[in-house]
Design a protein around this motif. Sequence first.
Motif, PDB file in Angstrom:
ATOM      1  N   PRO A 150      -6.790  10.756  -5.850  1.00  0.00           N
ATOM      2  CA  PRO A 150      -6.383   9.346  -6.520  1.00  0.00           C
ATOM      3  C   PRO A 150      -7.793   9.012  -6.964  1.00  0.00           C
ATOM      4  CG  PRO A 150      -6.892   9.508  -4.181  1.00  0.00           C
ATOM      5  CD  PRO A 150      -6.838  10.998  -4.295  1.00  0.00           C
ATOM      6  N   LYS A 155       0.762   4.231  -2.919  1.00  0.00           N
ATOM      7  CA  LYS A 155       0.591   5.555  -2.632  1.00  0.00           C
ATOM      8  C   LYS A 155       1.641   6.388  -3.182  1.00  0.00           C
ATOM      9  CE  LYS A 155      -0.220   5.142   1.799  1.00  0.00           C
ATOM     10  NZ  LYS A 155      -0.702   5.070   3.245  1.00  0.00           N
ATOM     11  N   ASP A 156       2.709   6.028  -2.697  1.00  0.00           N
ATOM     12  CA  ASP A 156       4.187   6.694  -3.183  1.00  0.00           C
ATOM     13  C   ASP A 156       4.073   7.251  -4.605  1.00  0.00           C
ATOM     14  OD1 ASP A 156       4.888   7.206  -0.445  1.00  0.00           O
ATOM     15  OD2 ASP A 156       6.584   5.525  -0.724  1.00  0.00           O
ATOM     16  N   MET A 185       0.996  -1.402  -0.050  1.00  0.00           N
ATOM     17  CA  MET A 185      -0.141  -0.032  -0.027  1.00  0.00           C
ATOM     18  C   MET A 185       0.891   1.319  -0.120  1.00  0.00           C
ATOM     19  SD  MET A 185      -3.076  -1.242   2.340  1.00  0.00           S
ATOM     20  CE  MET A 185      -3.028   0.190   3.181  1.00  0.00           C
ATOM     21  N   GLU A 186       1.972   1.235   0.722  1.00  0.00           N
ATOM     22  CA  GLU A 186       2.911   2.288   0.768  1.00  0.00           C
ATOM     23  C   GLU A 186       3.402   2.691  -0.569  1.00  0.00           C
ATOM     24  OE1 GLU A 186       4.053   5.708   2.365  1.00  0.00           O
ATOM     25  OE2 GLU A 186       2.997   4.129   3.614  1.00  0.00           O
ATOM     26  N   LYS A 188       1.253   9.509  -5.690  1.00  0.00           N
ATOM     27  CA  LYS A 188       1.864  10.847  -5.494  1.00  0.00           C
ATOM     28  C   LYS A 188       2.589  11.588  -6.440  1.00  0.00           C
ATOM     29  CE  LYS A 188       2.291  11.395  -0.992  1.00  0.00           C
ATOM     30  NZ  LYS A 188       3.049  11.375   0.490  1.00  0.00           N
TER      31      LYS A 188
END
Length: 90
Positions: A77, A33-34, A29-30, A37
């Motif tokens: 998003p 997201k990165d 998930m990280e 972003k």
Amino acid sequence: MNKTDLIEHVSQTAAISKVKAKRAIDATMERIKDAVKRGESVTLVGFGTFDLGGRRTRVGRNPRTGAALTIEAARVPKFRPGKAFKNDVK
């Protein structure tokens, strides 16, 4: 289903501890997201695509007073399900 349920399912399905399953899910998930972003698209074939969209500045109304107000532009998003995912959900 919430994150705890997902961790439990991954733990049982992959025959790993809940701690390892949580680390794997958190890392996934990280990373998604990165990437989003930074404006990158993340495609998981058969599942879907995570992407970054945008909203323009627009005029809205205060529902209480009816007064016009400006809603600022925003980066948001987005998720588009893949064909296989859509077909499986039908």
